[in-house]
Design a protein around this motif. Sequence first.
Motif, PDB file in Angstrom:
ATOM      1  N   ASP A 146      21.572   2.848   5.495  1.00  0.00           N
ATOM      2  CA  ASP A 146      20.306   3.329   4.942  1.00  0.00           C
ATOM      3  C   ASP A 146      19.946   4.720   5.461  1.00  0.00           C
ATOM      4  O   ASP A 146      18.767   5.039   5.627  1.00  0.00           O
ATOM      5  CB  ASP A 146      19.178   2.341   5.285  1.00  0.00           C
ATOM      6  N   ASP A 184      18.821   8.348   5.807  1.00  0.00           N
ATOM      7  CA  ASP A 184      18.012   9.292   5.040  1.00  0.00           C
ATOM      8  C   ASP A 184      18.743  10.627   5.117  1.00  0.00           C
ATOM      9  O   ASP A 184      18.528  11.427   6.022  1.00  0.00           O
ATOM     10  CB  ASP A 184      16.602   9.396   5.628  1.00  0.00           C
ATOM     11  N   ASP A 198      24.326   8.695  16.613  1.00  0.00           N
ATOM     12  CA  ASP A 198      22.956   9.167  16.423  1.00  0.00           C
ATOM     13  C   ASP A 198      22.315   9.379  17.784  1.00  0.00           C
ATOM     14  O   ASP A 198      22.738   8.801  18.778  1.00  0.00           O
ATOM     15  CB  ASP A 198      22.141   8.182  15.571  1.00  0.00           C
ATOM     16  N   ASN A 243      18.320  10.814  19.740  1.00  0.00           N
ATOM     17  CA  ASN A 243      16.908  11.109  19.571  1.00  0.00           C
ATOM     18  C   ASN A 243      16.678  12.616  19.455  1.00  0.00           C
ATOM     19  O   ASN A 243      17.470  13.425  19.959  1.00  0.00           O
ATOM     20  CB  ASN A 243      16.107  10.542  20.743  1.00  0.00           C
ATOM     21  N   GLU A 254      18.824  11.261   9.016  1.00  0.00           N
ATOM     22  CA  GLU A 254      18.137  10.438  10.010  1.00  0.00           C
ATOM     23  C   GLU A 254      18.344   8.948   9.757  1.00  0.00           C
ATOM     24  O   GLU A 254      18.419   8.510   8.614  1.00  0.00           O
ATOM     25  CB  GLU A 254      16.635  10.714  10.004  1.00  0.00           C
ATOM     26  N   ASP A 265      16.554   5.287  10.704  1.00  0.00           N
ATOM     27  CA  ASP A 265      15.267   4.744  11.132  1.00  0.00           C
ATOM     28  C   ASP A 265      15.488   3.426  11.863  1.00  0.00           C
ATOM     29  O   ASP A 265      15.906   2.438  11.274  1.00  0.00           O
ATOM     30  CB  ASP A 265      14.366   4.534   9.919  1.00  0.00           C
ATOM     31  N   TYR A 266      15.180   3.433  13.169  1.00  0.00           N
ATOM     32  CA  TYR A 266      15.303   2.233  13.993  1.00  0.00           C
ATOM     33  C   TYR A 266      13.969   1.499  14.134  1.00  0.00           C
ATOM     34  O   TYR A 266      13.762   0.755  15.080  1.00  0.00           O
ATOM     35  CB  TYR A 266      15.862   2.590  15.375  1.00  0.00           C
ATOM     36  N   GLY A 267      13.064   1.707  13.203  1.00  0.00           N
ATOM     37  CA  GLY A 267      11.790   1.000  13.217  1.00  0.00           C
ATOM     38  C   GLY A 267      10.935   1.414  14.398  1.00  0.00           C
ATOM     39  O   GLY A 267      10.694   2.604  14.598  1.00  0.00           O
ATOM     40  N   GLY A 318      11.936   4.243  16.530  1.00  0.00           N
ATOM     41  CA  GLY A 318      11.854   5.578  15.955  1.00  0.00           C
ATOM     42  C   GLY A 318      13.084   6.012  15.187  1.00  0.00           C
ATOM     43  O   GLY A 318      14.062   5.277  15.058  1.00  0.00           O
ATOM     44  N   LYS A 319      12.996   7.224  14.684  1.00  0.00           N
ATOM     45  CA  LYS A 319      14.099   7.815  13.915  1.00  0.00           C
ATOM     46  C   LYS A 319      15.037   8.555  14.852  1.00  0.00           C
ATOM     47  O   LYS A 319      14.614   9.120  15.861  1.00  0.00           O
ATOM     48  CB  LYS A 319      13.553   8.755  12.846  1.00  0.00           C
ATOM     49  N   ARG A 320      16.309   8.564  14.472  1.00  0.00           N
ATOM     50  CA  ARG A 320      17.339   9.245  15.250  1.00  0.00           C
ATOM     51  C   ARG A 320      18.104  10.200  14.336  1.00  0.00           C
ATOM     52  O   ARG A 320      18.305   9.917  13.155  1.00  0.00           O
ATOM     53  CB  ARG A 320      18.325   8.242  15.861  1.00  0.00           C
TER      54      ARG A 320
END
Length: 168
Positions: A79, A81, A130, A132, A152, A154-156, A159-161
């Motif tokens: 998924d 982005d 990935d 931070n 990016e 998204d690890y919920g 946060g996003k990495r």
Amino acid sequence: MNIIFRQATLSDFNGAWTALDNARNMMISIGRKQWSASYPSQEILLCDIREGHGYVLVSGEEVLAYAAVALNGEPLYDDLDGHWLSESDYMVVHRLAVNTSHRGEGLSKRYFAEVENWAKSIGVNSIKVDTNHDNVEMLDMLPKIGYVYCGEVDYGVKGKRMAYEKLL
């Protein structure tokens, strides 16, 4: 120094945990958000090792660096982005930590080179990773060793990495 890259065993736990724990505490102390007081944990490290995903750089009995490495091992990468360079099999590197007494010796680069060599030897032509937005060392190193920013993940709540890939 004779350095070997190999799968971690339970006898590597203490050295790998020391590297992870020190890196985690350093990140927290300077306000970085990639890792937290509860992540990574000893339980996660034990799981990595028991599932065969833990890999170390060692010199003799000393663990110089540790990370989890897995084939197609990050479901959230589906998924992204953004856009990956490839849709083929890949190796993923997570939780890379270098022993603090060996920081600045190029061991992160060496670790990635070892993973790349291993991947090529089994016919895998992509490495994905990935990190931070505030992990300045990784963000500086990855492009220098041929990794391309792809978007990016998204690890919920974590946060996003920023996601990178290198084709081999």
